[in-house]
Design a protein around this motif. Structure first.
Motif, short mmCIF file in Angstrom:
data_model
loop_
_atom_site.label_atom_id
_atom_site.label_comp_id
_atom_site.label_asym_id
_atom_site.label_seq_id
_atom_site.Cartn_x
_atom_site.Cartn_y
_atom_site.Cartn_z
N ALA A 1 54.37 51.25 -79.57
CA ALA A 1 53.47 50.78 -79.03
C ALA A 1 52.62 50.95 -80.18
CB ALA A 1 53.42 51.48 -77.89
N MET A 2 52.03 49.64 -80.16
CA MET A 2 50.55 49.60 -80.93
C MET A 2 49.74 50.23 -80.14
SD MET A 2 48.74 48.28 -83.41
CE MET A 2 49.29 46.72 -83.55
N PRO A 3 48.49 51.53 -80.65
CA PRO A 3 47.94 51.83 -80.63
C PRO A 3 46.68 51.28 -80.18
CG PRO A 3 48.34 53.00 -82.55
CD PRO A 3 49.12 51.46 -82.46
N GLU A 4 45.76 51.34 -78.73
CA GLU A 4 44.58 50.08 -78.58
C GLU A 4 43.86 50.58 -79.45
OE1 GLU A 4 41.78 49.66 -74.68
OE2 GLU A 4 43.08 51.24 -74.72
N THR A 5 42.81 49.32 -79.64
CA THR A 5 41.78 49.27 -80.91
C THR A 5 40.90 49.07 -79.24
OG1 THR A 5 42.95 47.64 -82.33
CG2 THR A 5 40.87 47.28 -81.90
N ARG A 6 39.60 50.18 -79.89
CA ARG A 6 38.96 50.54 -79.28
C ARG A 6 37.45 50.50 -80.34
NH1 ARG A 6 39.27 53.21 -74.23
NH2 ARG A 6 41.72 54.07 -74.14
N TYR A 7 35.82 50.18 -79.81
CA TYR A 7 34.73 50.05 -79.97
C TYR A 7 33.53 50.86 -80.19
CZ TYR A 7 36.35 45.08 -81.01
OH TYR A 7 37.78 44.23 -81.36
N ALA A 8 33.59 51.26 -81.04
CA ALA A 8 32.13 52.30 -81.40
C ALA A 8 31.52 51.32 -81.73
CB ALA A 8 32.57 53.64 -82.12
N LEU A 9 29.78 51.95 -81.50
CA LEU A 9 28.87 50.67 -81.28
C LEU A 9 27.78 51.66 -81.75
CD1 LEU A 9 26.81 48.40 -80.61
CD2 LEU A 9 25.88 49.90 -79.02
N SER A 10 27.83 51.03 -83.15
CA SER A 10 26.38 51.56 -84.64
C SER A 10 25.62 50.88 -84.84
CB SER A 10 27.57 51.69 -86.30
OG SER A 10 26.48 52.46 -86.68
N GLY A 11 24.20 51.18 -84.00
CA GLY A 11 23.20 50.07 -83.97
C GLY A 11 23.26 48.81 -83.29
N ASP A 12 23.86 48.17 -83.77
CA ASP A 12 24.43 47.24 -83.09
C ASP A 12 25.07 46.21 -83.52
OD1 ASP A 12 23.36 45.20 -85.34
OD2 ASP A 12 21.49 44.26 -84.66
N VAL A 13 26.27 46.94 -84.02
CA VAL A 13 27.50 46.61 -84.67
C VAL A 13 28.28 47.17 -84.24
CG1 VAL A 13 28.78 45.90 -87.20
CG2 VAL A 13 26.02 45.36 -86.93
N ASN A 14 29.57 46.41 -84.14
CA ASN A 14 30.53 46.47 -82.97
C ASN A 14 31.82 46.91 -83.93
OD1 ASN A 14 30.79 46.96 -80.31
ND2 ASN A 14 29.82 45.17 -80.74
N ILE A 15 31.79 49.03 -84.52
CA ILE A 15 33.01 49.24 -85.29
C ILE A 15 34.29 49.14 -84.19
CG2 ILE A 15 33.89 50.88 -86.87
CD1 ILE A 15 31.44 49.51 -87.62
N ALA A 16 35.60 48.58 -84.66
CA ALA A 16 36.76 48.47 -84.46
C ALA A 16 37.59 50.22 -85.24
CB ALA A 16 37.47 47.37 -85.06
N TYR A 17 38.49 50.58 -83.74
CA TYR A 17 39.33 51.91 -84.97
C TYR A 17 39.97 52.04 -83.74
CZ TYR A 17 36.66 54.75 -80.53
OH TYR A 17 37.10 55.15 -79.38
N GLN A 18 41.61 52.88 -84.36
CA GLN A 18 41.88 53.14 -82.96
C GLN A 18 42.56 54.78 -83.80
OE1 GLN A 18 46.06 50.92 -84.54
NE2 GLN A 18 44.64 49.29 -83.61
N THR A 19 43.26 54.80 -82.17
CA THR A 19 43.79 57.05 -82.36
C THR A 19 44.73 57.22 -82.46
OG1 THR A 19 42.61 57.63 -80.43
CG2 THR A 19 40.79 57.41 -81.35
N LEU A 20 45.87 57.73 -82.44
CA LEU A 20 47.20 57.88 -82.65
C LEU A 20 47.14 59.46 -83.11
CD1 LEU A 20 49.60 56.61 -82.82
CD2 LEU A 20 50.06 56.72 -85.36
N GLY A 21 48.21 60.17 -81.64
CA GLY A 21 48.43 61.19 -81.67
C GLY A 21 46.48 62.44 -80.59
N ASP A 22 47.18 63.47 -80.31
CA ASP A 22 46.03 64.10 -79.45
C ASP A 22 45.94 65.72 -80.62
OD1 ASP A 22 48.48 64.79 -79.16
OD2 ASP A 22 47.76 64.67 -76.87
#
Length: 445
Positions: A5-26
């Motif tokens: 299953a593809m990890p979900e892509t989320r976004y972190a806001l850095s200033g006014d730019v959205n940075i895409a990231y994924q996390t896998l595992g805990d």
């Protein structure tokens, strides 16, 4: 791999730019992978071995991947991001996921930023891992090469961007595989536009963090492959010498891409550096239930001799393209080519049989008689490869198959009852190296 299953892509806001990231595992620690020249965190999973590499790391850590601003799924920007901006983006991701301290794993051009971040924010970095890295971009230019030649090279790279040319240096072990080259071409196009690539390459050519190497205080592991075609191994050795107490490991061969080649040793070294032990050497390999399909071309050696190298190569390329297309169509995973055949796995035996039948029919149309052998059982995921009794069983079933025949084991027929497939009895066989007698059946629709 089947069932991933593809990890979900989320976004972190850095200033006014959205940075895409994924996390896998805990896991109890965080590992943030810092990409090289370009990235696309979703499409990267299409590369054989990439997902498996991250999943192995996720057995003991929460693994984070991201696209730097201007690339992949992150916001596009004017110009190229400076190292300082890239550090801001890293902090934004850490804050977003609640990571107070992380392990940085830099790759290639991602190493200088990782070094700078670790030196600037030692309280937020527990370990630093640098793979295929360098400190000064100027060292990548061979002695005697003029600035004009460098600019000409960059211009040519931009012109060919999207054609998969990165494969020649990043993964030369797969450079003869046209399907892999096409995949790399799509990755290039999705990761960055040609203009953005030129801008960031010009900026990257000015990178030099040599002066801050002595200030790095976090435990550091420098990893480099002797045959790296992008960053010469001498730069890895130089990098390790200039970082206080850095541990250096050199591998005899392999690509610039970390997820290809002898990844078991590489992953073991990373795990031991972080945790103090190599659980991957002792724990059971990951196992899944799958239907294994082997195919090969009947009398391939004779046919190659009759046709000549050039015609045979063209026909074999057509065969490989058919295999890739039909396996994907039936939701399978191509594990590898066997020269004159393929090894693939499927999460459903019905789809595996239909794929084998379709492949056989399509191959007949181009004058290639195929045979196929299928068995369903538990397999072991071994990096890019698979293993286990089920794999051996499928290979033995293949050995009993005739031209233009799809032969399956009793287990397969039992699992597809009611699926509209037909089976003709082929008899009971002793399969080399496997206990008992095996009932085999010829599949049809």
């Amino acid at each position: 791999m089947a069932g991933f299953a593809m990890p979900e892509t989320r976004y972190a806001l850095s200033g006014d730019v959205n940075i895409a990231y994924q996390t896998l595992g805990d896991g109890p620690v965080d590992i943030i992978g810092v990409p090289g020249l370009c990235s696309h965190i979703e499409f990267a999973h299409e590369f054989a071995g990439y997902t498996t590499f991250l999943r192995r790391l996720s057995k003991f850590a929460r693994v984070v991947t991201f696209d730097k601003r201007g690339q992949g799924l992150s916001d596009r920007i004017a110009g190229a991001p400076s190292l300082e901006q890239r550090m801001d983006d890293m902090r934004a991701i850490m804050d977003e996921i609640g990571s107070k301290r992380t392990i940085l794993m830099g790759h290639s051009e991602g190493c200088p930023m990782s070094i700078l971040f670790a030196a600037t924010y030692p309280e937020r970095v527990s370990h630093l891992i640098l793979f295929g890295g360098f400190a000064n971009a100027a060292d990548l230019v061979p002695p005697g090469v003029t600035q004009e030649k460098v600019e000409a090279y960059l211009t040519q790279r931009v012109r060919s961007w999207g054609n998969g040319d990165l494969m020649k240096t990043v993964m030369p072990s797969q450079a003869q595989d046209q399907n892999a080259v096409a995949l790399m071409g799509k990755f290039e196009r999705l990761a960055s536009s040609p203009g953005a690539l030129k801008t960031i390459q010009l900026l990257n050519s000015q990178i030099d963090v040599t002066s801050i190497l002595p200030t790095v205080q976090v435990p550091t592991l420098v990893l480099h492959r002797k045959s790296d075609a992008v960053v010469p191994v001498a730069l890895g050795r130089k990098l390790a010498k200039q970082i206080p107490n850095a541990k250096y490991i050199e591998y005899p061969g392999g690509d610039h891409a970390f997820w290809t080649g002898d990844t078991d040793t590489l992953l073991g070294d990373i795990e031991e550096f972080i945790t103090g032990h190599r659980d991957g050497d002792t724990v059971e390999l990951e196992r899944i239930l799958a239907t294994v399909m082997f195919t090969d071309i009947v009398d391939s050696t004779r046919r190659a001799a009759e046709m000549g190298d050039q015609r045979w190569r063209a026909l074999l390329d057509h065969h490989d393209q058919l295999a890739q297309r039909l396996i994907s169509k039936h939701r399978g995973s191509l594990v590898k080519s066997t020269g004159d055949g393929v090894l693939a796995i499927f999460d459903g035996p019905g789809r595996a049989i239909r794929c084998a039948l379709a492949f056989s029919a399509a191959a007949q149309q181009i004058g290639l008689p195929l045979r196929a052998g299928l068995h369903t059982g538990e397999i072991e995921l071994r990096g890019e490869d698979i293993g286990g009794i089920a794999v051996h069983a499928a290979a033995r079933v293949l050995a009993q198959s005739a031209a233009n025949e799809v032969l399956v084991s009793r287990v397969v027929t039992d699992l597809v009852a009611g699926a509209g497939l037909k089976f003709g009895t082929r008899g009971s066989y002793e399969l080399k190296g496997l206990p008992g007698r095996w009932e085999l059946f010829a599949a049809s629709q």
